[in-house]
Design an enzyme around this catalytic site. Structure first.
Site, mmCIF file in Angstrom:
data_model
loop_
_atom_site.group_PDB
_atom_site.id
_atom_site.type_symbol
_atom_site.label_atom_id
_atom_site.label_comp_id
_atom_site.label_asym_id
_atom_site.label_seq_id
_atom_site.Cartn_x
_atom_site.Cartn_y
_atom_site.Cartn_z
ATOM 1 N N ASP A 77 23.435 46.320 -40.428
ATOM 2 C CA ASP A 77 23.784 47.704 -40.122
ATOM 3 C C ASP A 77 24.125 48.475 -41.400
ATOM 4 O O ASP A 77 24.496 47.893 -42.423
ATOM 5 C CB ASP A 77 24.958 47.775 -39.148
ATOM 6 C CG ASP A 77 26.236 47.153 -39.689
ATOM 7 O OD1 ASP A 77 26.149 46.078 -40.328
ATOM 8 O OD2 ASP A 77 27.317 47.732 -39.480
ATOM 9 N N GLU A 139 28.830 44.967 -39.104
ATOM 10 C CA GLU A 139 29.767 44.549 -40.149
ATOM 11 C C GLU A 139 30.578 45.738 -40.629
ATOM 12 O O GLU A 139 31.765 45.601 -40.960
ATOM 13 C CB GLU A 139 28.987 43.922 -41.311
ATOM 14 C CG GLU A 139 29.858 43.219 -42.353
ATOM 15 C CD GLU A 139 30.425 44.161 -43.412
ATOM 16 O OE1 GLU A 139 31.348 43.750 -44.147
ATOM 17 O OE2 GLU A 139 29.952 45.328 -43.518
#
Length: 370
Positions: A77, A139
């Protein structure tokens, strides 16, 4: 390794939108790329825990030489603004975004480097040890993806997380615990003009509490911050509610827990003095770790760097990474500079030379047999 192929792969990754909890297209692409190299990435159900559309990816690459498995971890991400990203390769080798979004080198540079390392080792038939891969979602949302990963699947006891800014060769061997807290002060509404004495001023209670809480660096091992105060009422109303949110970080997990108790006590004391009450909650997002500098996982990294004539620099970081959850699950490791600079901004950039250095470090670690 193939520099041009690495650059093209990075540019391709950057072009894929992969915001936290919206990593579906990225996950599908990575599953296909790793499959081309005979590595099956298995997807878990992490996304469903948060209403996302993708899970964490895990893969195992059977080795051709001796050596216990080692794990490489990255995240798929990227932070916002991230829609419509593109990578612009400058003549001097600097790679930037178009200026209106992040580049996404955090953490797509790491993924491109690992892919190139796998491709190069495979093509050249270079012996390598057993290697595992964990590519997490979310994350950037306080490590939410790895928080729900089933670590019993991982065989490795040592890990390298590619997710750090800074000069190539820099690596973090310690990181803090992070906890968030929320104090909702409940007072009593009253007309601020006619009968303010009938009210209990929630903002006043919160402000008195906040004034007693140490902020910024608290000693050398801890930081405390309040980042949000919410209470929206008309100016003629004694505000009955005020919500305060903050965080505590420390290299000592016990110190974080003690500070949270102190903060709660302060809010409750100030509320009690003025006739209010406090609803208080806290969440431990991740726990501190320290990897000894004489540990095998560190020595191996230093040896590879020295072979490549890269100076290894070990340090502590006040930022968290998936390594926090790895260590909490018995997997000792470190966080490596992965060729990203000015991350979390539209000025983010990487360089071809730095990405090449990291790729060679990854290849070196994969080839070790100690």
């Amino acid at each position: 390794m193939d520099r041009e192929r690495m650059i093209q792969e990075f540019c391709r990754l950057v072009s894929i939108d992969s915001p936290s909890f919206g990593e579906r297209e990225m996950a599908d692409y990575l599953i296909g790329v790793f499959a081309e190299n005979q590595i099956i990435l298995e997807e878990d159900k992490a996304g469903s825990c948060y209403g996302g559309n993708s899970g964490n990816l895990y893969g195992y690459w059977k080795g051709t030489c001796e050596g216990a498995p080692i794990l490489f971890s990255m995240h798929m991400d990227t932070v916002e603004p991230a829609k419509g990203k593109k990578a612009i390769v400058q003549e001097d080798g600097k790679i930037t975004s178009g200026g209106t979004t992040v580049l996404g080198a955090d953490d797509l540079a790491a993924i491109a480097e690992v892919i190139e390392a796998v491709r190069s080792i495979t093509e050249q038939n270079i012996p390598h040890r057993d290697v595992e891969f964990l590519i997490s979602i979310a994350e950037e949302q306080h490590l939410r993806g790895s928080q729900v990963f089933d670590f019993s699947r991982i065989r490795a006891k040592e890990s390298y997380v590619l997710d750090k800014t800074g000069q190539i060769g820099t690596a973090a061997v310690a990181a803090p615990s992070l906890a968030t807290f929320e104090a909702v002060v409940q007072g009593k509404a009253a007309h601020a003009g006619f009968a303010p004495e009938d009210g209990v001023h929630a903002i006043l209670i919160a402000s008195k509490a906040i004034s007693r809480i140490p902020m910024g660096h608290v000693g050398t091992e801890m930081t405390v911050n309040i980042g949000s105060i919410q209470s929206e009422f008309a100016t003629n109303i004694v505000p009955p509610v005020c919500k305060v949110k903050g965080e505590v970080r420390s290299f000592s997990h016990e110190a974080v827990l003690n500070q949270l108790v102190d903060i709660r006590n302060i809010f409750e004391e100030e509320a009690g003095k003025l006739g209010g009450v406090v609803e208080y909650q806290e969440e431990i997002l991740f726990q501190a770790y320290v990897t000894p500098e004489d540990a095998a996982v560190v020595r191996r990294y230093e040896n590879v760097c020295h072979t490549l004539k890269i100076e290894p620099v070990l340090e502590r970081t006040f930022g968290g990474s998936d390594q926090n959850h790895l260590c909490a699950n018995g997997i000792r490791g470190m966080v490596l500079a992965s060729a990203m600079q000015q991350a979390h901004s539209s000025s983010e950039y990487t360089t071809v030379n730095d990405m090449e250095k990291v790729t060679k470090i990854v290849m070196g670690l994969m080839q070790t047999s100690d």
